[in-house]
Motif scaffolding. Structure first.
Motif, PDB file in Angstrom:
ATOM      1  N   ASN A   1     -31.669-102.491 -27.952  1.00 39.81           N
ATOM      2  CA  ASN A   1     -30.838-102.544 -29.152  1.00 39.81           C
ATOM      3  C   ASN A   1     -29.389-102.163 -28.839  1.00 39.81           C
ATOM      4  OD1 ASN A   1     -30.617-103.135 -31.849  1.00 39.81           O
ATOM      5  ND2 ASN A   1     -31.024-101.044 -32.525  1.00 39.81           N
TER       6      ASN A   1
ATOM      7  N   PHE B   1     -32.026-107.403 -21.264  1.00 42.43           N
ATOM      8  CA  PHE B   1     -33.259-107.994 -20.729  1.00 42.43           C
ATOM      9  C   PHE B   1     -33.972-107.038 -19.777  1.00 42.43           C
ATOM     10  CE2 PHE B   1     -33.888-111.964 -22.601  1.00 42.43           C
ATOM     11  CZ  PHE B   1     -32.657-112.565 -22.847  1.00 42.43           C
TER      12      PHE B   1
ATOM     13  N   ASP C   1     -39.890-102.416 -21.214  1.00 43.05           N
ATOM     14  CA  ASP C   1     -40.846-102.282 -22.321  1.00 43.05           C
ATOM     15  C   ASP C   1     -42.139-103.012 -21.999  1.00 43.05           C
ATOM     16  OD1 ASP C   1     -42.081-103.528 -24.910  1.00 43.05           O
ATOM     17  OD2 ASP C   1     -40.927-101.826 -25.633  1.00 43.05           O
ATOM     18  N   ASP C   2     -42.005-104.248 -21.499  1.00 43.57           N
ATOM     19  CA  ASP C   2     -43.192-105.032 -21.156  1.00 43.57           C
ATOM     20  C   ASP C   2     -44.017-104.350 -20.063  1.00 43.57           C
ATOM     21  OD1 ASP C   2     -41.431-108.194 -21.572  1.00 43.57           O
ATOM     22  OD2 ASP C   2     -42.657-107.053 -22.993  1.00 43.57           O
TER      23      ASP C   2
ATOM     24  N   LEU D   1     -37.018 -99.925 -26.142  1.00 42.23           N
ATOM     25  CA  LEU D   1     -36.562-100.808 -27.214  1.00 42.23           C
ATOM     26  C   LEU D   1     -35.195-100.363 -27.728  1.00 42.23           C
ATOM     27  CD1 LEU D   1     -37.275-103.230 -28.965  1.00 42.23           C
ATOM     28  CD2 LEU D   1     -38.379-101.671 -30.571  1.00 42.23           C
TER      29      LEU D   1
ATOM     30  N   ARG E   1     -42.966-111.165 -32.224  1.00 47.55           N
ATOM     31  CA  ARG E   1     -44.025-110.644 -31.348  1.00 47.55           C
ATOM     32  C   ARG E   1     -45.288-110.324 -32.134  1.00 47.55           C
ATOM     33  NH1 ARG E   1     -42.310-105.882 -27.732  1.00 47.55           N
ATOM     34  NH2 ARG E   1     -44.074-106.574 -26.467  1.00 47.55           N
TER      35      ARG E   1
ATOM     36  N   ILE F   1     -36.964-110.151 -33.394  1.00 49.97           N
ATOM     37  CA  ILE F   1     -37.731-110.187 -32.152  1.00 49.97           C
ATOM     38  C   ILE F   1     -39.097-109.537 -32.336  1.00 49.97           C
ATOM     39  CG2 ILE F   1     -37.859-109.263 -29.798  1.00 49.97           C
ATOM     40  CD1 ILE F   1     -34.770-109.574 -29.684  1.00 49.97           C
ATOM     41  N   LYS F   2     -39.104-108.386 -32.974  1.00 51.43           N
ATOM     42  CA  LYS F   2     -40.365-107.667 -33.173  1.00 51.43           C
ATOM     43  C   LYS F   2     -41.300-108.429 -34.093  1.00 51.43           C
ATOM     44  CE  LYS F   2     -40.133-103.128 -33.577  1.00 51.43           C
ATOM     45  NZ  LYS F   2     -39.700-101.810 -34.098  1.00 51.43           N
TER      46      LYS F   2
ATOM     47  N   LYS G   1     -31.329-108.583 -35.273  1.00 49.22           N
ATOM     48  CA  LYS G   1     -31.910-109.240 -34.101  1.00 49.22           C
ATOM     49  C   LYS G   1     -33.186-108.567 -33.605  1.00 49.22           C
ATOM     50  CE  LYS G   1     -30.600-110.712 -29.470  1.00 49.22           C
ATOM     51  NZ  LYS G   1     -29.496-110.690 -28.476  1.00 49.22           N
ATOM     52  N   ILE G   2     -33.144-107.245 -33.480  1.00 50.39           N
ATOM     53  CA  ILE G   2     -34.323-106.535 -32.986  1.00 50.39           C
ATOM     54  C   ILE G   2     -35.508-106.720 -33.927  1.00 50.39           C
ATOM     55  CG2 ILE G   2     -35.321-104.255 -32.608  1.00 50.39           C
ATOM     56  CD1 ILE G   2     -33.812-105.163 -30.252  1.00 50.39           C
TER      57      ILE G   2
ATOM     58  N   LEU H   1     -41.697-108.584 -24.837  1.00 52.31           N
ATOM     59  CA  LEU H   1     -40.392-108.347 -25.447  1.00 52.31           C
ATOM     60  C   LEU H   1     -39.324-109.229 -24.813  1.00 52.31           C
ATOM     61  CD1 LEU H   1     -38.560-106.842 -27.356  1.00 52.31           C
ATOM     62  CD2 LEU H   1     -38.460-104.952 -25.734  1.00 52.31           C
TER      63      LEU H   1
ATOM     64  N   ASP I   1     -27.703-104.975 -26.907  1.00 52.66           N
ATOM     65  CA  ASP I   1     -27.373-106.100 -27.782  1.00 52.66           C
ATOM     66  C   ASP I   1     -26.167-105.769 -28.656  1.00 52.66           C
ATOM     67  OD1 ASP I   1     -29.369-107.680 -26.773  1.00 52.66           O
ATOM     68  OD2 ASP I   1     -30.782-107.290 -28.390  1.00 52.66           O
TER      69      ASP I   1
ATOM     70  N   LYS J   1     -37.240-112.057 -26.761  1.00 52.75           N
ATOM     71  CA  LYS J   1     -35.785-111.913 -26.793  1.00 52.75           C
ATOM     72  C   LYS J   1     -35.097-113.188 -26.311  1.00 52.75           C
ATOM     73  CE  LYS J   1     -32.369-108.398 -25.363  1.00 52.75           C
ATOM     74  NZ  LYS J   1     -31.232-109.236 -25.087  1.00 52.75           N
ATOM     75  N   GLU J   2     -35.613-113.752 -25.235  1.00 59.02           N
ATOM     76  CA  GLU J   2     -35.057-115.001 -24.708  1.00 59.02           C
ATOM     77  C   GLU J   2     -35.169-116.113 -25.737  1.00 59.02           C
ATOM     78  OE1 GLU J   2     -37.428-115.385 -21.188  1.00 59.02           O
ATOM     79  OE2 GLU J   2     -35.819-114.731 -19.872  1.00 59.02           O
TER      80      GLU J   2
ATOM     81  N   ALA K   1     -35.863-104.803 -21.885  1.00 61.99           N
ATOM     82  CA  ALA K   1     -36.980-105.557 -22.471  1.00 61.99           C
ATOM     83  C   ALA K   1     -38.123-105.671 -21.465  1.00 61.99           C
ATOM     84  CB  ALA K   1     -36.518-106.946 -22.908  1.00 61.99           C
TER      85      ALA K   1
END
Lengths: 193, 154
Positions: free
Chosen positions: B49, B87, B93-94, B45, A146, A142-143, A138-139, A153, B52, A157-158, B90
């Motif tokens: 992980n 989230f 991170d942003d 990040l 992007r 996502i990356k 999954k990660i 991110l 998740d 992810k959404e 996430a």
């Protein structure tokens, strides 16, 4: 002369209401004979003092009278036959009007129109839809997303978590195929739509 | 480098586990070339992980072990909470990526708070499945590292 007839016929057909207006003008000025008016006569813009093309011949006027009396079906048949007789390539009405001013130029215009029509029929822009992905990757998915979008991110992810979802649009076929391969490498199934 | 940054982070904040920091951040392919700013993002990040993975394990527990009512309810709540934890990291991170460090650290703190709510729910149900205990511990430690490294950014 035949192309002139074609143009005159269409013009007259379209401007029939104005012809009535012309007659009204003629009635107001006793000395004006409508048959002597220029071919491109328009009451709202006509300037008697300006030079203009000579009036059409009697032969043309007789033809105009004949064409004007045709039914719509007859007009369509006449148009089709004239196109064939004059070797004018089939094209949308706007191209016919343009070609009436010159067969050579008209041919080029019609050709261009044909090419545009053909181009419009072929899909040239594609979008990518993420169908599924390996949960363990999954990660990475996502990356990777992007890397070819401007998503943060959280947004990426959404997007991944609501798969299937469109992840990128406005791509050429080559661009789309390249991304499909990259996504496949990180455990995601992406299809081109 | 990972080693020097983790050393500096541990020196600046006693909560930072130096060995854990080197081990976890060093695994990322981006780490070798990352500066302090980059490593802060790697830490965030890593938090994503872990969250998740927690969600994944929770779903597996619900599907395979079929727990009783109270435990099931607690796990379902934890699934939602760790989803939000992911989230939050996430967003951290942003924020860090956009050079808004205070906002980034606030998001990390939010992630810690959310995960703690899961711990509380499990405590009420008197159930602490081992995978979740590990994820909870990991979450706290990676959050501490992320905040400490963010504080080091020039």
């Amino acid at each position: 002369m035949a192309s002139s007839l074609l143009r005159s016929g269409y013009g007259l057909f379209l401007r029939r209401p104005r012809l009535s207006a012309a007659f009204s003008t003629a009635a107001a000025e006793e000395l004006i004979d409508v048959r002597k008016l220029p071919t491109d006569y328009d009451p709202s813009t006509f300037d008697p003092s300006s030079p203009s093309r000579p009036p059409p011949s009697d032969r043309v006027w007789r033809l105009v009278e004949e064409v004007s009396s045709l039914t719509l079906a007859e007009t369509a048949s006449l148009s089709s036959l004239l196109l064939r007789r004059l070797d004018i390539p089939s094209a949308p009405p706007i191209a016919i009007l343009n070609s009436a001013t010159g067969l050579g130029g008209g041919g080029a215009t019609a050709g261009a129109a044909g090419e545009k029509a053909a181009a419009a029929a072929e899909k040239t822009v594609f979008e990518l839809r993420l169908e599924a992905y390996d949960a363990a990757s999954k990660i990475k998915v996502i990356k990777e997303i992007r890397s070819f979008t401007d998503l943060g991110l959280k947004e990426a992810k959404e997007l991944v978590e609501k798969a299937p979802a469109v992840i990128k649009g406005g791509l050429s076929k080559e661009e789309a195929q390249a991304i499909v391969e990259r996504m496949k490498a990180v455990g995601a199934k992406v299809i081109i739509d | 480098t990972v080693v020097t940054t983790c050393r500096a982070a541990a020196d600046s904040d006693a909560r930072v586990d130096y060995a854990f920091c080197v081990a976890e951040l060093g695994m990322h392919r981006e780490s070798p070339d990352a500066d302090t700013w980059g490593l802060a993002k790697v830490a965030a990040l890593t938090g994503v992980n872990n969250a998740d993975n927690a969600v994944y394990d929770i779903k597996a527990l619900l599907a395979n072990k079929r727990p009783d009512g109270p435990t099931r309810a607690a796990l379902e709540k934890c699934g939602r909470l760790y989803g939000s934890v992911g989230f939050a990291f996430a967003e951290a991170d942003d924020e860090i990526n956009n050079r808004r460090y205070a906002a980034g650290k606030a998001k990390v703190a939010e992630a810690v708070s959310l995960a703690r709510q899961c711990d509380d729910a499990l405590a009420v149900a008197a159930a602490v499945p081992s995978p979740l205990a590990q994820h909870s511990s990991y979450n706290v430690r990676i959050a501490d590292i992320c905040i400490a490294i963010t504080n080091l950014i020039k």
